[in-house]
Structures are given as structure tokens and as C-alpha cells.
Write an enzyme that holds these catalytic residues in place. Sequence first.
Site, PDB file in Angstrom:
ATOM      1  N   THR A  40       0.737  -1.364  -0.089  1.00  0.00           N
ATOM      2  CA  THR A  40       0.278   0.167   0.269  1.00  0.00           C
ATOM      3  C   THR A  40       0.725   1.659   0.036  1.00  0.00           C
ATOM      4  OG1 THR A  40      -0.224  -0.532   2.268  1.00  0.00           O
ATOM      5  CG2 THR A  40      -1.775  -1.145   1.050  1.00  0.00           C
ATOM      6  N   ASP A  41       2.469   0.988   0.809  1.00  0.00           N
ATOM      7  CA  ASP A  41       2.519   2.233   0.889  1.00  0.00           C
ATOM      8  C   ASP A  41       2.831   2.865  -1.011  1.00  0.00           C
ATOM      9  OD1 ASP A  41       3.999   0.409  -0.109  1.00  0.00           O
ATOM     10  OD2 ASP A  41       6.031   0.697   0.890  1.00  0.00           O
ATOM     11  N   GLY A 129      17.630  -8.946   6.556  1.00  0.00           N
ATOM     12  CA  GLY A 129      17.560  -9.850   5.812  1.00  0.00           C
ATOM     13  C   GLY A 129      16.127 -10.295   5.509  1.00  0.00           C
ATOM     14  N   GLY A 131      13.415  -9.452   6.936  1.00  0.00           N
ATOM     15  CA  GLY A 131      12.330  -8.695   6.544  1.00  0.00           C
ATOM     16  C   GLY A 131      11.556  -7.948   7.742  1.00  0.00           C
ATOM     17  N   LEU A 132      13.082  -7.243   8.782  1.00  0.00           N
ATOM     18  CA  LEU A 132      13.120  -6.773   9.767  1.00  0.00           C
ATOM     19  C   LEU A 132      13.084  -5.649   9.769  1.00  0.00           C
ATOM     20  CD1 LEU A 132      12.712  -9.455  12.340  1.00  0.00           C
ATOM     21  CD2 LEU A 132      10.721  -8.514  11.383  1.00  0.00           C
ATOM     22  N   SER A 134      16.791  -4.216   9.290  1.00  0.00           N
ATOM     23  CA  SER A 134      17.726  -4.057   9.766  1.00  0.00           C
ATOM     24  C   SER A 134      18.412  -2.592   9.218  1.00  0.00           C
ATOM     25  CB  SER A 134      19.060  -5.538   9.592  1.00  0.00           C
ATOM     26  OG  SER A 134      19.101  -4.942   8.317  1.00  0.00           O
ATOM     27  N   ASP A 179       9.655   1.853   6.616  1.00  0.00           N
ATOM     28  CA  ASP A 179      10.483   1.681   7.830  1.00  0.00           C
ATOM     29  C   ASP A 179      11.013   2.385   8.890  1.00  0.00           C
ATOM     30  OD1 ASP A 179      10.216  -0.795   6.556  1.00  0.00           O
ATOM     31  OD2 ASP A 179      12.370  -1.447   5.236  1.00  0.00           O
ATOM     32  N   TYR A 231       7.513  -7.603  -7.961  1.00  0.00           N
ATOM     33  CA  TYR A 231       7.801  -6.942  -7.347  1.00  0.00           C
ATOM     34  C   TYR A 231       7.134  -5.798  -8.054  1.00  0.00           C
ATOM     35  CZ  TYR A 231       8.756  -2.694  -4.174  1.00  0.00           C
ATOM     36  OH  TYR A 231       8.558  -1.255  -3.410  1.00  0.00           O
TER      37      TYR A 231
END
Length: 389
Positions: A40-41, A129, A131-132, A134, A179, A231
Site C-alpha cells: 500500500t505504501d 534480510g 524483513g525486519l 535492519s 521502515d 515487485y
Amino acid sequence: MTTSTPLGTAVRADFERTFSHQPIGIWSAPGRVNLIGEHTDYNDGFVFPFAINRRTVIALGERDDRLVRVSSSFSDGVVEISLDDLSPENLHGWSAYPLGVAWALGQFGANLARVTGFEIYIDSDVPVGAGLSSSAAIESAVAVALNDVWGLDLDRRTLAKVGQLAENRAVGAPTGIMDQSASLLGQADAGVFLDCRSLESEVIPLGFDEAGLELLIIDTKVSHSHATGGYASRRASCEAGAAALGTESLRDVSVADLDRAAELLDDETFRRVRHVVTENQRVLDTVRTLREQGPTAIGALLYASHESMRDDFEISVAELDLAVETALSVGAIGARMTGGGFGGAAIALTPHALIPAVETAVIAAFAAAGFGIPDLFVVRAADGAMRNE
Ligand code: ADP
Ligand code: MG
């Protein structure tokens, strides 16, 4: 976070060993997980991530010349550059993240000709890597530290833009601002509801602690080679859909418009559009449901988000579907894949007492299916970037 966290103690010792003097302070910033609001971003829509209790911690020491030196537990050696040479073209590898932030601060008003150099040592327990993010953790930690020591007085929204600019230009990754916003604006047991068009944000209490809920991350360890192409093609479908519907972006399309969209668009483009439009609505519904009914009521929205990504946006993979279905079957109240898709992690909102059972079941299901061993761990919503010492 207390001042004597193991990570803080370690980074101080590592700084002293590497640079042979004392740092003037310790700063830290968290990784993040996206609770809901996927793809959505870049459609000017809504996202709802939270900062997690995994942090990147930096020790910073001042210099009285123009040199900048950075080092990390992540890789050997020290990367060195003069403040006079800071530009995206001169930055490479992992050091482009911290040094890119120093450069980007100059683009947002810091007078790099008048500041002095510094040394930074970086330590982190944010998995890379998975998906959090870093990357946002390292950018945000450096941004708050330099904002303090250079006396810039930039607010957190601006620091989020600084991190994004560093990542876009110095690293060369075309990411949005979610993020960095989560890492800088997050608070304990709260999510950051972000409008990606206006960049307005609001901190929304999650109430997971009081409800006895925890968020289990199931990192499938799968990374598909077609993720980048997938993507790009999803973005292109969204743009084509918006253009065919005569709007600037899919943010301007509502659930009530979908009937008309079904008539105007080909089947695939329609399903891509339907994901984004309904996902935006699910973010709004999640925020409203949290306020009105509390966190135990958001499970269905999380699973609806997964179904939409699986069936309409078509970015899930068998490992993610199995993680989600297994977690739900053992008692998670909601679960979905998170992140860009084609691999990566799923999240499962789970009552504290059921976490071991869900973990065991997921590991067994992956083994039975012949999938690789997933990595499972719990995250809690934590405070955003801060000075620790
Ligand atoms: P993520 O999903 O974890 O954000 P990215 O590819 O966006 O993955 O960012 C990961 C990159 O960020 C790493 O490959 C490395 O270059 C840099 N990075 C992250 N954490 C650290 C760290 N503690 N020290 C040095 N570099 C780091
Ligand atoms: Mg990243």
C-alpha cells in the site's frame, strides 16, 4: 531499555578496542515489523508497522578533524572517509547506510563544512534480510546520534526522510518511508499508523501485553530470485490500474468503486487493484477495531490480508501459506505473510501460552512438507530510536 543492556556494554567495549578511546554516547534504534498494510505504501495508502525489541546500537566518539570512521560487528575493518568527500557516488557496501545518513543530513540542513568528524561502532541484534528492516535500524540510530552531537534539532519525521534519502541515493534501494517512520516513532506496545500520502502518523496502542498476545515471526528463509521482477510488475499493475480508473493513485479508489473497476480492468489488473484497495480499508479497520474492541478482534483482518495477497496480488509462496495455516490451526488468532512477498516471513498473533505449540507445529509441518527449517522468534512492540547513555 536500561543503560546497561548487554548490547550497550558490548558496543562500548568494541568501540574502545577499535578506536582506542572512549565514546561520548550510546544510541540505538529498533527494527520493525509490518502488522498490516502490504504493497500500500507506493500506492499512497496506509501502513501500520511497529518497532520491535531488536535493536541496532551504536557508540559514537568525536574527532577534532574532518575524518569519519565507521566499523561494525557485522564485518571486519574500519571504513574511513573525509567529510569533504561524502557523496552518494563515494559510498559503497554496508557503510553506505551510516555514511549515507551523514551525507543526507547535509541535504536536510546540516552544514557539513562546519561540523567535525566522528567515529561510530555498530552492533545489532536485528536479523539482516529477515524483513525486519535492519537497514532502517542502522539509519535511524545514526540519524538520532548525529542529530544530537551536531545539535541539528531535526524532528523525527525529518529524520525518517533523512534515512529514506540515504537508502534511496547512497545505497540505491528505492524504498518508501515506512521502515524509518516505525523505527523513529515507535513506542512500547504501540503501532505507528502511517498515511503514506500526507506522511501524517499516529501512535496507536496495541494492547497486546494486557491481552496476553505476542507476535510470532516465522522466517521461512525462502528468498525467490523473481522477487525483484515480481515487485516491479506489481507496481506496474497498480499504476496501470490507477491510470485506467482516472486517478492519480489507488489511494483514491475505495471499496465502493470496485464494481466499476471490475468492468473497466482486465481480470489480473483488477485483482491487483482489489488487493490494494481492500488492504487500505483493512488498515483503517484494524486501527478502528483496536480502539473499539481491542487486539483479540483483529485476527480476521490479518488473515483476510493474507488471503488477498495469496489470491489477488499473488505474492505468497507455499512456505508462507503453510506457516499461516499451521499457526491458525494451533491457536494463533490471526496470521499473514508480511513484507514484499515471494518468500520472507509470516507473522502470527498468538496467545502467549500457545507460542511453544505453534512453534512445534510449524517446524513439524515444514519438515513433513520437505521445506527448509524456518526460524521462529517472538517480537514485542518497543520504543523507537533513543539515546541510551
Ligand atoms: P533488511 O530487510 O534487514 O532491512 P536490507 O537489505 O534492506 O535488509 O538491509 C540489510 C543491509 O543493511 C545489510 O546487508 C548491511 O549492508 C546493512 N546493515 C544492517 N545492519 C547492519 C549492521 N549492524 N552493521 C553493518 N551493516 C548493517
Ligand atoms: Mg531494509
